[in-house]
Write a protein that holds these residues in place. Structure first.
Motif, PDB file in Angstrom:
ATOM      1  N   ARG A 176     -28.212  26.742  42.266  1.00 47.17           N
ATOM      2  CA  ARG A 176     -27.563  27.576  43.270  1.00 47.17           C
ATOM      3  C   ARG A 176     -26.293  28.146  42.694  1.00 47.17           C
ATOM      4  O   ARG A 176     -25.500  27.413  42.093  1.00 47.17           O
ATOM      5  CB  ARG A 176     -27.198  26.737  44.502  1.00 47.17           C
ATOM      6  CG  ARG A 176     -28.342  26.572  45.461  1.00 47.17           C
ATOM      7  CD  ARG A 176     -27.802  26.261  46.861  1.00 47.17           C
ATOM      8  NE  ARG A 176     -27.372  24.886  46.971  1.00 47.17           N
ATOM      9  CZ  ARG A 176     -26.595  24.428  47.952  1.00 47.17           C
ATOM     10  NH1 ARG A 176     -26.132  25.257  48.879  1.00 47.17           N
ATOM     11  NH2 ARG A 176     -26.254  23.160  47.992  1.00 47.17           N
ATOM     12  N   ARG A 408     -24.772  33.534  46.732  1.00 42.78           N
ATOM     13  CA  ARG A 408     -24.134  33.882  47.997  1.00 42.78           C
ATOM     14  C   ARG A 408     -22.637  33.931  47.757  1.00 42.78           C
ATOM     15  O   ARG A 408     -22.127  33.358  46.793  1.00 42.78           O
ATOM     16  CB  ARG A 408     -24.495  32.874  49.073  1.00 42.78           C
ATOM     17  CG  ARG A 408     -24.003  31.481  48.762  1.00 42.78           C
ATOM     18  CD  ARG A 408     -24.385  30.511  49.836  1.00 42.78           C
ATOM     19  NE  ARG A 408     -23.595  30.739  51.043  1.00 42.78           N
ATOM     20  CZ  ARG A 408     -23.732  29.990  52.128  1.00 42.78           C
ATOM     21  NH1 ARG A 408     -24.637  29.034  52.165  1.00 42.78           N
ATOM     22  NH2 ARG A 408     -22.988  30.214  53.185  1.00 42.78           N
ATOM     23  N   LYS A 418     -17.529  23.526  51.380  1.00 45.80           N
ATOM     24  CA  LYS A 418     -18.159  22.329  51.935  1.00 45.80           C
ATOM     25  C   LYS A 418     -19.346  22.709  52.812  1.00 45.80           C
ATOM     26  O   LYS A 418     -20.423  22.109  52.726  1.00 45.80           O
ATOM     27  CB  LYS A 418     -17.122  21.520  52.729  1.00 45.80           C
ATOM     28  CG  LYS A 418     -17.608  20.135  53.091  1.00 45.80           C
ATOM     29  CD  LYS A 418     -16.465  19.227  53.500  1.00 45.80           C
ATOM     30  CE  LYS A 418     -17.040  17.887  53.971  1.00 45.80           C
ATOM     31  NZ  LYS A 418     -16.004  16.906  54.274  1.00 45.80           N
ATOM     32  N   GLY A 419     -19.128  23.731  53.631  1.00 47.13           N
ATOM     33  CA  GLY A 419     -20.216  24.218  54.478  1.00 47.13           C
ATOM     34  C   GLY A 419     -21.422  24.613  53.634  1.00 47.13           C
ATOM     35  O   GLY A 419     -22.568  24.242  53.923  1.00 47.13           O
ATOM     36  N   ALA A 420     -21.168  25.336  52.563  1.00 54.18           N
ATOM     37  CA  ALA A 420     -22.275  25.797  51.706  1.00 54.18           C
ATOM     38  C   ALA A 420     -22.957  24.634  51.019  1.00 54.18           C
ATOM     39  O   ALA A 420     -24.189  24.577  50.904  1.00 54.18           O
ATOM     40  CB  ALA A 420     -21.732  26.784  50.670  1.00 54.18           C
ATOM     41  N   GLU A 423     -25.228  22.510  53.437  1.00 55.28           N
ATOM     42  CA  GLU A 423     -26.277  23.255  54.138  1.00 55.28           C
ATOM     43  C   GLU A 423     -27.657  22.727  53.809  1.00 55.28           C
ATOM     44  O   GLU A 423     -27.956  22.491  52.657  1.00 55.28           O
ATOM     45  CB  GLU A 423     -26.201  24.711  53.722  1.00 55.28           C
ATOM     46  CG  GLU A 423     -26.554  25.655  54.823  1.00 55.28           C
ATOM     47  CD  GLU A 423     -26.068  27.053  54.465  1.00 55.28           C
ATOM     48  OE1 GLU A 423     -26.645  27.627  53.522  1.00 55.28           O
ATOM     49  OE2 GLU A 423     -25.093  27.509  55.093  1.00 55.28           O
TER      50      GLU A 423
END
Ligand SMILES: *Cc1c(COP(=O)(O)O)cnc(C)c1O
Length: 423
Positions: A176, A408, A418-420, A423
């Motif tokens: 990623r 992204r 952190k959100g990414a 996920e």
């Protein structure tokens, strides 16, 4: 293999621990406690690269990896060609850039990836790393398709070259890539903060794949034997290495320590010349880092240098007799690019700089090999403007040029990362 933390010699670990941990207490570097000499160097020099490399790494690592497993790791890590063409009867280029990211860092990154896969205990493992361009490609390709390992690479959005981006952001699968709307320092900061967040660190099994991992260094010892195998008389061999963090030169000195009897080695830097000045004066006096056309070496605090000093202090390597270090300006590097091109050889700027340092000091009774650390097409702009030519893209870059970038974009903040990640 027993390793000690150079800063805290009481901290001793095996190879597996050193690879998994990366760094010891207080960010101390791990380094072998003892080196044994190889007793079959002439035979090894006759062997093919992969077979010889497995023997050299087996000698260094010891019994923590079974021979058959190590042979498998080496043959899949070093699955690209290594060439050593002669430019003159006594001068050769050791081309280390025929791997998937077109730079010598493939050797270290790919071997380290196989070590992590071998030592991985089955829990989650995520390699999280920040790149300003080059390391990203080596790491992405090294781990792409490795079962059980996820890779996340952060880079500053819009601040790496489009081709560099294509080289590691088009892979997909377990790789990623995240474009951070900020600069490289922020990317590095975000990586550091992630390691301090227990939910991320343990939940994702974060590991950093960073460049001072001992596995990367040991892998690089192998190609010095290839340089030796391609000359007539190893004892007349002079090596020249374009140097930034001094990992490459450290590997060369380790090769000497375990029995490769080359004559001397030159660490060539750009004007970020902390080490050449240190070797001349004994004063460690880094200046602010300056941008140059050999930007992979724009480093004034070379993070592997404590290992070079340990080779002298703890392992009896005669640095004064073996190692020289010289600094060249951008103008001298451009001049070297032109001189090589006139002889029909296209080098990247880092390699050209190493060639110049070699060519200047090589004596008629010596044989020189300079290390070519990147494919010239990776430094297209500098080469095209210096030589006034068009550089052809190698197949690796042609192949990705029209692929979509899968990254992204996030804001340069920890909550966004952190959100990414979760996920
Ligand atoms: C990383 C790099 C270097 C410097 O290698 P060190 O081991 O850090 O001294 C030289 N040339 C290129 C092209 C690089 O990417």
């Amino acid at each position: 293999m027993k390793l000690i933390n150079i800063k805290h010699p009481d901290e001793q670990v095996g190879f597996r621990e050193a690879v998994l941990q990366g760094l010891g207490r207080d960010q101390g570097l791990f380094f072998p406690q003892k080196f044994q000499r190889l007793d079959n160097v002439p035979d090894l020099l006759e062997a093919p690269f992969v077979e010889r490399s497995a023997a050299v790494l087996g000698h260094l690592v010891g019994d923590e990896i079974e021979t058959a497993a190590l042979e498998g790791m080496v043959s899949t890590a070093f699955d690209f060609p290594l060439e050593c063409p002669a430019l003159k009867p006594n001068e050769r280029a050791l081309e280390l850039f025929h791997g998937p990211s077109l730079a010598f860092k493939d050797f270290g990154a790919r071997f380290m990836a196989r070590c992590l896969a071998e030592f991985h205990d089955g829990g989650p493992m995520t390699i999280l790393t920040a790149t300003s361009g080059d390391t990203g490609a080596a790491v992405a390709h090294a781990y792409h398709g490795q079962p059980g390992i996820d890779v996340v690479i952060l880079y500053p959005k819009g601040k790496i070259s489009p081709l560099q981006e294509k080289l590691f952001c088009t892979l997909g699968g377990n790789v990623r890539t995240i474009a951070v709307d900020s600069d490289f320092d922020t990317c590095q900061q975000l990586v550091k903060q992630s390691f301090e967040d227990p939910e991320l660190k343990h939940g994702l099994g974060l590991n950093s794949a960073n460049s001072i991992n001992i596995a990367r260094l040991l892998a690089q010892v192998c190609y010095y034997f290839e340089a030796a195998a391609s000359v007539e008389d190893v004892e007349r061999l002079v090596l020249s290495v374009p140097s930034g963090n001094f990992g490459n030169v450290t590997a060369g000195l380790i090769a000497h320590r375990i029995g490769l009897p080359y004559k001397r080695i030159i660490a060539a830097t750009n004007i970020n010349d902390t080490v050449p000045r240190f070797l001349a004066s004994g004063q460690w006096d880094p200046n602010p880092t300056v941008a140059t056309i050999t930007n992979a070496m724009d480093i004034s605090l070379p993070n592997n240098f404590p290992r070079v000093l340990a080779l002298e202090a703890e392992h009896g390597v005669d640095l004064a007799g073996l190692l020289a270090s010289v600094a060249l300006s951008d103008e001298e590097t451009r001049d070297a690019l032109r001189a090589l091109h006139d002889r029909g050889y296209l080098a990247d700027p880092h390699s050209a700089l190493a060639w110049r340092a070699l060519d200047r000091s090589l004596q008629p009774d010596e044989e020189g090999v300079f290390l070519c650390t990147a494919h010239p097409a990776k430094f297209l702009e500098v080469i095209e403007e210096t030589l006034d030519i068009k550089v052809e893209l190698p197949g690796e870059l042609e192949a990705v040029r029209d692929k979509p970038v899968l990254s992204r974009t996030i804001a340069g903040r920890m909550d966004a990362l952190k959100g990414a990640l979760l996920e």
